[in-house]
Scaffold this motif. Sequence first.
Motif, PDB file in Angstrom:
ATOM      1  N   LEU A 155       9.634   1.110   7.377  1.00 25.38           N
ATOM      2  CA  LEU A 155       8.499   0.601   8.153  1.00 25.38           C
ATOM      3  C   LEU A 155       8.935  -0.089   9.435  1.00 25.38           C
ATOM      4  O   LEU A 155       8.235  -0.052  10.451  1.00 25.38           O
ATOM      5  N   THR A 156      10.071  -0.743   9.389  1.00 26.56           N
ATOM      6  CA  THR A 156      10.482  -1.591  10.514  1.00 26.56           C
ATOM      7  C   THR A 156      11.547  -0.953  11.390  1.00 26.56           C
ATOM      8  O   THR A 156      12.046  -1.607  12.311  1.00 26.56           O
ATOM      9  N   SER A 157      11.928   0.279  11.096  1.00 29.94           N
ATOM     10  CA  SER A 157      12.951   0.932  11.918  1.00 29.94           C
ATOM     11  C   SER A 157      12.429   1.088  13.357  1.00 29.94           C
ATOM     12  O   SER A 157      11.261   1.388  13.575  1.00 29.94           O
ATOM     13  N   THR A 158      13.294   0.879  14.321  1.00 31.55           N
ATOM     14  CA  THR A 158      12.880   0.878  15.736  1.00 31.55           C
ATOM     15  C   THR A 158      12.373   2.237  16.187  1.00 31.55           C
ATOM     16  O   THR A 158      11.547   2.342  17.090  1.00 31.55           O
ATOM     17  N   VAL A 196       2.609   7.284   1.877  1.00 32.16           N
ATOM     18  CA  VAL A 196       3.143   8.160   0.844  1.00 32.16           C
ATOM     19  C   VAL A 196       2.054   8.462  -0.172  1.00 32.16           C
ATOM     20  O   VAL A 196       1.408   7.550  -0.685  1.00 32.16           O
ATOM     21  N   SER A 197       1.839   9.729  -0.437  1.00 30.96           N
ATOM     22  CA  SER A 197       0.846  10.123  -1.437  1.00 30.96           C
ATOM     23  C   SER A 197       1.484  11.088  -2.422  1.00 30.96           C
ATOM     24  O   SER A 197       2.232  11.984  -2.035  1.00 30.96           O
ATOM     25  N   ASN A 198       1.229  10.884  -3.701  1.00 27.65           N
ATOM     26  CA  ASN A 198       1.788  11.749  -4.737  1.00 27.65           C
ATOM     27  C   ASN A 198       0.997  13.046  -4.822  1.00 27.65           C
ATOM     28  O   ASN A 198      -0.229  13.046  -4.793  1.00 27.65           O
ATOM     29  N   LEU A 199       1.721  14.156  -4.936  1.00 27.41           N
ATOM     30  CA  LEU A 199       1.086  15.466  -5.077  1.00 27.41           C
ATOM     31  C   LEU A 199       0.929  15.846  -6.544  1.00 27.41           C
ATOM     32  O   LEU A 199       0.088  16.675  -6.889  1.00 27.41           O
ATOM     33  N   LYS A 202      14.242  -2.572  -5.201  1.00 28.71           N
ATOM     34  CA  LYS A 202      14.923  -1.522  -4.437  1.00 28.71           C
ATOM     35  C   LYS A 202      13.925  -0.685  -3.647  1.00 28.71           C
ATOM     36  O   LYS A 202      14.180  -0.319  -2.495  1.00 28.71           O
ATOM     37  N   ILE A 203      12.790  -0.388  -4.256  1.00 27.67           N
ATOM     38  CA  ILE A 203      11.743   0.375  -3.572  1.00 27.67           C
ATOM     39  C   ILE A 203      11.228  -0.398  -2.366  1.00 27.67           C
ATOM     40  O   ILE A 203      11.031   0.156  -1.275  1.00 27.67           O
ATOM     41  N   LEU A 204      11.014  -1.703  -2.540  1.00 25.07           N
ATOM     42  CA  LEU A 204      10.515  -2.539  -1.450  1.00 25.07           C
ATOM     43  C   LEU A 204      11.514  -2.614  -0.294  1.00 25.07           C
ATOM     44  O   LEU A 204      11.135  -2.527   0.876  1.00 25.07           O
ATOM     45  N   GLU A 217       0.833  -1.207   0.000  1.00 28.01           N
ATOM     46  CA  GLU A 217       0.000   0.000   0.000  1.00 28.01           C
ATOM     47  C   GLU A 217       0.868   1.258   0.000  1.00 28.01           C
ATOM     48  O   GLU A 217       0.574   2.234  -0.702  1.00 28.01           O
ATOM     49  N   ASN A 218       1.945   1.229   0.762  1.00 29.63           N
ATOM     50  CA  ASN A 218       2.822   2.395   0.847  1.00 29.63           C
ATOM     51  C   ASN A 218       3.582   2.671  -0.445  1.00 29.63           C
ATOM     52  O   ASN A 218       3.812   3.831  -0.799  1.00 29.63           O
TER      53      ASN A 218
END
Length: 321
Positions: free
Chosen positions: A260-263, A271-274, A251-253, A225-226
Amino acid sequence: MSNRRVIGRTFKSTGVPSDDTEISSQQTFTLSSGRRAIFTLQNIAADSVPESTFVIQETNGRDQSALTAESLKDITKTIRLQQFFPCIGVKSGDKIEIIDGSRRRASAILCHTSLNVMVTEDSITADDARKLARDIQTAREHNLREIGIRFLTLKNSGLSQKEIAEQEGTSQAKVTRALQAASVSQALISIFPVQSELTFSDYKTLTNIEELLSSKELSAESLVENVSPEIELLLADPRLAEDEVKNRIIKILIKEAALLTSTSNKEKAIVSNLWAFSDKDRFARKRTKGRMFTYEFNRLPKEVYEELDRTINEILKKHLT
């Protein structure tokens, strides 16, 4: 003279072909069990293909979710004019199970064209059907994940990996690799437009990503989703080759999974595109994580950056002074 039973197909034409390439209207296939089945050529109308035919992945061996428009381009560019090889099907009630030719079936549905199928009404066991599909495979070779899905069916039936290797005439190492490829969730696999580009190394990377997400009680769906907006922009670039697209998606994943998993940031980032750009290296997007948000821009004109700075300063002065 050898008495070894021949496994494969034999041909029995009911008419005289007009040239060497014409398909016989009837053929006899010898099954692995030694039984024979008569197949008759049928043409399925375009409107009837989706409802009159179906595929059981465990029998056919092809991952149906991988049959995207991108992966079928080699067939869709010609199937509107001619179908070089008929599919192979087994009558099941009032429908036809396609045991070989699911890529041709999917292409026919995509192009809304008719489909030639060699069909038998003879009773065929599931084991005979699987082996026949493997023996007469005429399309693109099954990728590692598709092979793994077939091996997984055998494993679930009670066979050990050693027994699977012996039955399939392959190494235990390949069975292990294929099963690992099959273990990657469909959520991650589905974002690759041409899944046959994925290598064993790629599957290992995807497995590591899922294990990392699982350790933080996060789902692959949240990751997908992100990254979806960024990947949509990537897929819109026609200049990229299939392997380049695959490598950039991975690479994006990797990058997003790390975020997402950083402590220090356990909440997922959204993330949404403008703005949508035709240039793959340009972007304007907003990243939100909890109460924190950031705006990200790349390769915009200098005057745009300057105006953004002025606007932000004006807003801050208005509300904070």
